[in-house]
Write a protein that holds these residues in place. Structure first.
Motif, PDB file in Angstrom:
ATOM      1  N   UNK A  15      31.027 -29.285  43.581  1.00  0.00           N
ATOM      2  CA  UNK A  15      31.640 -28.574  42.456  1.00  0.00           C
ATOM      3  C   UNK A  15      30.516 -28.028  41.588  1.00  0.00           C
ATOM      4  N   UNK A  17      28.977 -25.023  38.411  1.00  0.00           N
ATOM      5  CA  UNK A  17      29.078 -23.992  37.385  1.00  0.00           C
ATOM      6  C   UNK A  17      27.678 -23.407  37.172  1.00  0.00           C
ATOM      7  N   UNK A  19      25.505 -22.712  34.241  1.00  0.00           N
ATOM      8  CA  UNK A  19      25.504 -23.103  32.839  1.00  0.00           C
ATOM      9  C   UNK A  19      24.491 -22.328  32.018  1.00  0.00           C
ATOM     10  N   UNK A  20      24.221 -22.846  30.837  1.00  0.00           N
ATOM     11  CA  UNK A  20      23.305 -22.170  29.928  1.00  0.00           C
ATOM     12  C   UNK A  20      21.860 -22.229  30.375  1.00  0.00           C
ATOM     13  N   UNK A  24      24.464 -25.967  37.730  1.00  0.00           N
ATOM     14  CA  UNK A  24      24.871 -27.370  37.669  1.00  0.00           C
ATOM     15  C   UNK A  24      25.768 -27.632  38.866  1.00  0.00           C
ATOM     16  N   UNK A  26      27.786 -30.716  41.064  1.00  0.00           N
ATOM     17  CA  UNK A  26      28.194 -32.120  41.231  1.00  0.00           C
ATOM     18  C   UNK A  26      28.521 -32.343  42.710  1.00  0.00           C
ATOM     19  N   UNK A  33      25.733 -34.418  37.501  1.00  0.00           N
ATOM     20  CA  UNK A  33      25.430 -33.158  38.184  1.00  0.00           C
ATOM     21  C   UNK A  33      23.925 -32.976  38.386  1.00  0.00           C
TER      22      UNK A  33
ATOM     23  N   UNK B  70      25.893 -27.029  28.477  1.00  0.00           N
ATOM     24  CA  UNK B  70      25.694 -27.681  29.777  1.00  0.00           C
ATOM     25  C   UNK B  70      26.260 -29.103  29.777  1.00  0.00           C
ATOM     26  N   UNK B  73      29.866 -28.680  30.344  1.00  0.00           N
ATOM     27  CA  UNK B  73      30.143 -28.331  31.748  1.00  0.00           C
ATOM     28  C   UNK B  73      30.027 -29.544  32.671  1.00  0.00           C
ATOM     29  N   UNK B  74      29.076 -30.431  32.362  1.00  0.00           N
ATOM     30  CA  UNK B  74      28.942 -31.653  33.172  1.00  0.00           C
ATOM     31  C   UNK B  74      30.240 -32.464  33.105  1.00  0.00           C
ATOM     32  N   UNK B  76      33.219 -31.170  32.546  1.00  0.00           N
ATOM     33  CA  UNK B  76      34.217 -30.414  33.327  1.00  0.00           C
ATOM     34  C   UNK B  76      34.090 -30.713  34.816  1.00  0.00           C
ATOM     35  N   UNK B  77      32.863 -30.784  35.305  1.00  0.00           N
ATOM     36  CA  UNK B  77      32.671 -31.053  36.736  1.00  0.00           C
ATOM     37  C   UNK B  77      33.171 -32.453  37.097  1.00  0.00           C
TER      38      UNK B  77
END
Lengths: 93, 365
Positions: A15, A17, A19-20, A24, A26, A33, B70, B73-74, B76-77
């Motif tokens: 999974x 994304x 990110x900033x 990231x 997982x 992650x 971030x 987001x961690x 969310x994952x």
């Protein structure tokens, strides 16, 4: 007999994304992650399709400058690291 | 600060004209704004606004915002991994689900799911699967936060229940969108007539249709926290402005469910908050909607500044057609089982006061 280069792609159950600070991911079974900054998002984008470190280096050469052999070597190390974290897998050749 | 947050939340909404301040933030103002963005789950839109040049941040502020985002987001994952686990549990038990809210909106309604963060997972199951779904989560080690008032209440009247995982994440198991009179009128079979799938890793999961996602966002925005939170209002605007949304289908369902007032209030709220000038089918419906006395009363009981538990219970009783169901609902509200009261951490005395208020208000009608 000639060794074929490893072909890599994303772990199908990872999974992720963008990110900033970069990518990231997982991986399955992980709690935290894995973060990959720098060319991480670009590498991840390319790994949507199976490819070798050479092919990745060729595609990234349009954005990143540097010695091609060094780039392939660095990518190989990155891919091995991501493989050990179950972020990427070797594709069946 | 609320106007700045609204401008941040409006990032990417076509037609929204609310503007962020043109001047940079000092560090104290930035810290306040970032804290509020975290609380409202807007860090993705904040970063997007900054990268788009609509929000002027220093390099240090931008880096801080990126780090905080971030972290969100961690979470969310991890929640998506939990969602996959829950999906697998229910699939093994033969229970069909619909994924609600955060993950569904992030993946289906945003080009980049990273901008829409969330803090729990929400899953809808059918009423007839309710007890088995609860047992499945309990057997997997998740703790039910609250007991139901009386056996069978949740399956007949309840919104749902929150389960807490061993590591502290929340799974909101829904039977319907919300609680109260508007929820009791929703024709739940409609929600299962169709759906839209998205992929998490290699697993396909199913969410509500786009039109039902918009309706759910409206119920959340209009009947959730007061004043309405920016994130659900943004979901309302996003889905309403999506050219793929069938507005007439949304309006027809809202009217059929007796929820026209909910949709009107949510859409009016979103259009006002984000200063949207565009007129689309559902915004025209909201503009011309005339709230009846019953609408006003039920909205006040369920989602206004003056809402209260007894008023919502009384409004719910009015919304139930079957006299036997009315009695069952009232009995559960007035005389809940001890386990429910203890799980709510409230004593009998407070419950008694509420019950007396409820009876008194009904007697005044």
């Amino acid at each position: 007999m000639v060794d074929r280069p490893d072909v890599w792609h994303r772990h199908p159950d990872a999974l992720w994304r963008i990110g900033g600070n970069g990518l990231l991911v997982l991986p399955p079974g992980a709690v935290e992650p894995v973060a990959v900054s720098g060319p991480g998002p670009a590498v991840w984008e390319l790994l949507a399709e199976p490819c070798t470190a050479d092919e990745l280096a060729g595609a990234l050469a349009t954005t990143y400058t540097g010695d091609p052999d060094t780039m392939v070597s660095d990518l190989q190390q990155l891919l091995e690291h991501l493989h050990s974290a179950s972020v990427v897998v070797r594709a069946a050749s | 600060m609320s106007d700045v947050l609204a401008a941040i939340a409006a990032q990417g909404l076509l037609g929204a004209t609310v503007e962020a301040p043109a001047t940079p933030f000092d560090d104290a103002a930035f810290d306040t704004m970032l804290g509020e963005a975290v609380a409202h789950r807007l860090t993705g839109y904040l970063l997007w606004s900054a990268n788009d040049g609509r929000l002027r941040l220093t390099d240090d502020q931008l880096q801080h915002a990126a780090d905080v985002h971030d972290g969100a987001l961690a979470v969310c994952l991890r929640l998506e991994r939990l969602l996959l686990d829950v999906h697998g549990l229910f699939a093994a038990a033969g229970i069909e689900i619909r994924v609600l809210k955060g993950p569904a909106i992030a993946h289906l309604d945003h080009l980049d799911p990273a901008v829409r963060t969330f803090g729990d997972i929400d899953v809808l199951v059918r009423s007839e699967d309710w007890e088995r779904a609860c047992a499945t989560l309990t057997d997997a080690g998740h703790r039910r936060r609250y007991h139901e008032p009386r056996p069978g209440f949740d399956r007949r009247f309840g919104k749902g229940v929150c389960f807490v995982t061993p590591d502290g994440y929340e799974i909101d198991l829904h039977r319907t969108f919300t609680s109260g009179p508007f929820a009791l009128r929703i024709e739940l079979d409609d929600l299962w007539a169709d759906g839209q799938t998205f992929e998490l890793g290699s697993t396909k999961v199913t969410a509500l249709s786009r039109e039902h996602r918009l309706l759910h966002a409206c119920y959340h925005a209009a009947l959730g926290s007061w004043p309405p939170q920016l994130s659900p209002l943004r979901d309302v605007a996003l889905l309403a402005l999506d050219h793929r949304t069938d507005h007439q289908r949304v309006i027809d369902a809202a009217v059929r469910w007796g929820g026209g007032a909910v949709v009107a209030r949510a859409v009016q709220g979103a259009w006002s908050r984000f200063e949207i000038g565009d007129v689309v089918g559902i915004s025209a419906f909201a503009d011309r909607y005339r709230y009846s006395d019953d609408d006003e009363r039920d909205l006040a009981a369920s989602g206004g500044a003056e809402r209260s538990y007894p008023a919502q219970a009384a409004a719910s009783i009015r919304a139930i057609d079957d006299p036997r169901d009315k009695v069952a609902y009232a009995r559960a509200m007035l005389f809940p089982e001890r386990s429910y009261i203890e799980s709510r951490d409230r004593g009998y005395l407070r419950r008694l006061v509420r019950a007396v208020r409820l009876v008194t208000r009904r007697g005044q009608r």
